[in-house]
Scaffold this motif. Structure first.
Motif, PDB file in Angstrom:
ATOM      1  N   GLU A  69       0.302  -4.254   2.677  1.00  0.00           N
ATOM      2  CA  GLU A  69       0.416  -5.716   2.571  1.00  0.00           C
ATOM      3  C   GLU A  69       0.404  -6.137   1.104  1.00  0.00           C
ATOM      4  O   GLU A  69       1.227  -6.937   0.683  1.00  0.00           O
ATOM      5  N   SER A  70      -0.538  -5.655   0.360  1.00  0.00           N
ATOM      6  CA  SER A  70      -0.627  -6.041  -1.055  1.00  0.00           C
ATOM      7  C   SER A  70      -1.580  -5.107  -1.781  1.00  0.00           C
ATOM      8  O   SER A  70      -2.746  -4.992  -1.406  1.00  0.00           O
ATOM      9  N   GLN A 114      -2.847  -5.493  -4.749  1.00  0.00           N
ATOM     10  CA  GLN A 114      -3.899  -6.213  -5.471  1.00  0.00           C
ATOM     11  C   GLN A 114      -4.968  -6.750  -4.506  1.00  0.00           C
ATOM     12  O   GLN A 114      -6.154  -6.657  -4.799  1.00  0.00           O
ATOM     13  N   THR A 115      -4.533  -7.287  -3.362  1.00  0.00           N
ATOM     14  CA  THR A 115      -5.512  -7.796  -2.397  1.00  0.00           C
ATOM     15  C   THR A 115      -6.357  -6.644  -1.867  1.00  0.00           C
ATOM     16  O   THR A 115      -7.576  -6.768  -1.727  1.00  0.00           O
TER      17      THR A 115
END
Lengths: 295, 287
Positions: free
Chosen positions: A174-175, A177-178
């Motif tokens: 999904e990400s 960084q997240t």
């Protein structure tokens, strides 16, 4: 007679589709765990294939060769992550894609250097027997291969859906960084996905290369599997089975009924025409993630 | 007569600032991007155990960079702490691995909510608990805690989080951060793009987290009024430097802060900091 032709088309389509699904799932495992579109997936299959051939030719029993090649491919996957991708965590998808393009060129070159351009015989792992069912001649090794691939893909789909590690790897997709902000080890996720993809490549080779002449050019199978990836969607695991079967049966049907009218061109064009159509109608594929735009 | 920012800053060093053995202490922090772009210069601040601290400032002041320097997420943006120290619970954590930082008990809720959009609300919460290696029973209890804090999330637990409203997403990401059992919660602009009612709900929840769990909070906000209302102390960051610090009441009563961040001029007319030239603000604050 018509039923026999239909069964032949289904047999050819499903078994070819399973080969495509085996390659496609390698793409998707890596994308689903790190948002890296690995264009070098075909090269992974090629290296896996030749590792097995080299091990068998040097006297290692076929099953032992498969296990050793799987370890070897997992190691190559881990090295690719450590050397190339680790520094690119958090960078754009394009940067990661370009890095895999570099990996493709390096692995392709290595394949030619280490294994030579000459075709070599890949030994039969599941025997040479055949079954005749309703007038259709079925190769037992190909059927075994298809069963192995189906079980492998279902196991992977279960892993991503129901295990803690699968959930964390999905978060990375999904990400970056997240996922990092929550303490997910993005590097480990990418490393594991490349190692798993390496193992899948070996199993795909073992399942379908038996009795065939193989050369480094088999890497191009990745391009034929690409329509399956796009039809199913980049984030799905189980969906590649359906994508593979659709493309495989479509291609077999084109070969049976359209090739005589198009001098053999229809079955070659079919997967790519389908790919273009999918991109226009449903860019995320049948089971891929739809981008959510907030306005 | 009102104090100037510089007067308040020096006085606060003795009276209101957290001690050096506070939970988080940043000293003379300097942060650069790509080794050359200086974003923070000589920034010092602290957060004591159980305290809510607001970090205020305009766009580009370096507030988010400060949070990312603490959580080490700055590294994936090619940023680095080039000077100074960040000490958390006695451990030096500047330029640490972000994964280790979360395991130590610091979690950042990033600006813009950052829901894992294709996952359900419950899966978002499970990702955070999976990182800590929490057992099933504790995970269940933690999820119930989050749903108790934000009841609307319980209603949407199986909904794909990308389709939640902005306010619900903000609640979810704060709840998700709680699933990591944080000792220090870093909140980046939690009020961004939300209605006043939702902002109030979010901040009340933050205060509840702070009171019930003793979680320290460092909140970055442009909405100074709301942030200060719910904080114990605050700092004002301008152009990468701390220009003012004090307790909530001191900052709320400060003429400069009223003028530039609360939009109330000395004469009673509303004025924005953008209306005042930089050199004038610096003259007032830095002296």
């Amino acid at each position: 007679m018509h039923m026999e032709i239909l069964l032949k088309v289904l047999y050819a389509g499903i078994t070819t589709g399973a080969i495509y699904a085996a390659v496609a799932v390698g793409f998707n495992v890596i994308y689903r765990s790190g948002r890296v579109f690995n264009i070098a997936q075909g090269e992974m299959v090629m290296i896996g294939t030749f590792l097995m051939v080299a091990l068998i030719n040097s006297g290692v029993p076929p099953w032992g060769a498969m296990v050793l090649a799987a370890f070897g491919m997992a190691t190559i996957g881990l090295l690719v992550e450590r050397i190339v991708l680790r520094k690119l965590v958090g960078q754009s998808e394009m940067a990661l894609f370009m890095a895999t393009l570099g990996i493709l060129l390096v692995l392709n070159g290595l394949g030619h250097i280490l294994f030579g351009p000459e075709p070599q015989l890949f030994p039969e792992l599941f025997g040479r027997g055949r079954w005749r069912v309703a007038g259709v001649n079925m190769k037992i090794s190909v059927l075994y291969g298809a069963v192995v691939i189906v079980l492998l893909i279902l196991a992977l789909a279960w892993f991503f859906k129901h295990t803690r590690i699968g959930l964390l790897m999905t978060a990375v997709a999904e990400s970056h960084q997240t996922a990092r902000s929550l303490g997910v080890n993005v590097r480990a996720s990418i490393a594991v996905s490349w190692a798993v993809s390496g193992v899948i490549s070996t199993i795909a080779a073992a399942a379908f290369m038996g009795g065939r002449m193989v050369s480094p050019d088999i890497a191009s199978i990745a391009f034929v599997a690409m329509p399956v990836v796009l039809l199913a969607g980049l984030e799905t695991i189980g969906g590649v089975l359906i994508g593979g079967i659709i493309v495989g049966i479509g291609q077999a049907a084109s070969a049976r009924w359209l090739d005589p009218l198009t001098e053999g061109g229809a079955s070659l064009v079919f997967p790519f025409a389908l790919m273009l159509l999918i991109l226009m109608i449903r860019p995320q594929g049948l089971f891929g993630w739809k981008t959510i735009e907030r306005i | 007569m009102q104090e100037t920012g510089s007067e308040m800053k020096s006085r606060n060093k003795d009276k209101t600032a957290a001690p050096d053995d506070a939970l988080l202490v940043a000293k003379n922090l300097e942060v650069r991007y790509q080794g050359s772009i200086l974003v923070l210069k000589n920034v010092s601040f602290s957060v004591a155990e159980g305290e809510i601290v607001a970090l205020l400032g305009s766009n580009g002041a370096g507030k988010s960079t400060t949070l990312k320097a603490i959580s080490s997420l700055i590294q994936s943006e090619e940023g680095q702490v080039t000077e100074g120290t960040i000490t958390y619970a006695g451990h030096r954590i500047e330029n640490d691995d972000p994964v280790r930082t979360v395991r130590r008990g610091i979690v950042q809720v990033m600006e813009g909510r950052r829901a894992l959009e294709h996952m359900s609300v419950e899966q978002n919460l499970l990702v955070a608990s999976a990182v800590t290696g929490m057992g099933k029973a504790e995970t269940r209890a933690k999820i119930d805690e989050v749903f108790d804090l934000f009841p609307v999330l319980a209603e949407y637990r199986n909904r794909q989080s990308g389709y939640l409203s902005g306010g619900q997403q903000q609640m979810m990401v704060i709840g998700r951060a709680l699933m990591t059992r944080p000792r220090l919660l870093l909140l980046d602009e939690p009020s961004l793009g939300l209605s006043p009612l939702l902002v109030s709900t979010i901040f009340n929840a933050v205060v509840r987290i702070n009171r019930e769990h003793g979680t320290s909070v460092l909140v970055v906000e442009q909405n100074a009024r709301v942030a200060l209302k719910h904080s114990d102390r605050g700092y004002v960051l301008e152009n990468g430097r701390i220009v003012m610090e004090g307790s909530r009441d001191e900052l709320l009563g400060n003429e400069d802060l009223q003028e530039f961040y609360l939009g109330i001029g000395a004469s009673g007319s509303k004025k924005n900091f953008r209306d005042v030239k930089q050199y004038r603000r610096r003259r007032r604050w830095v002296g």
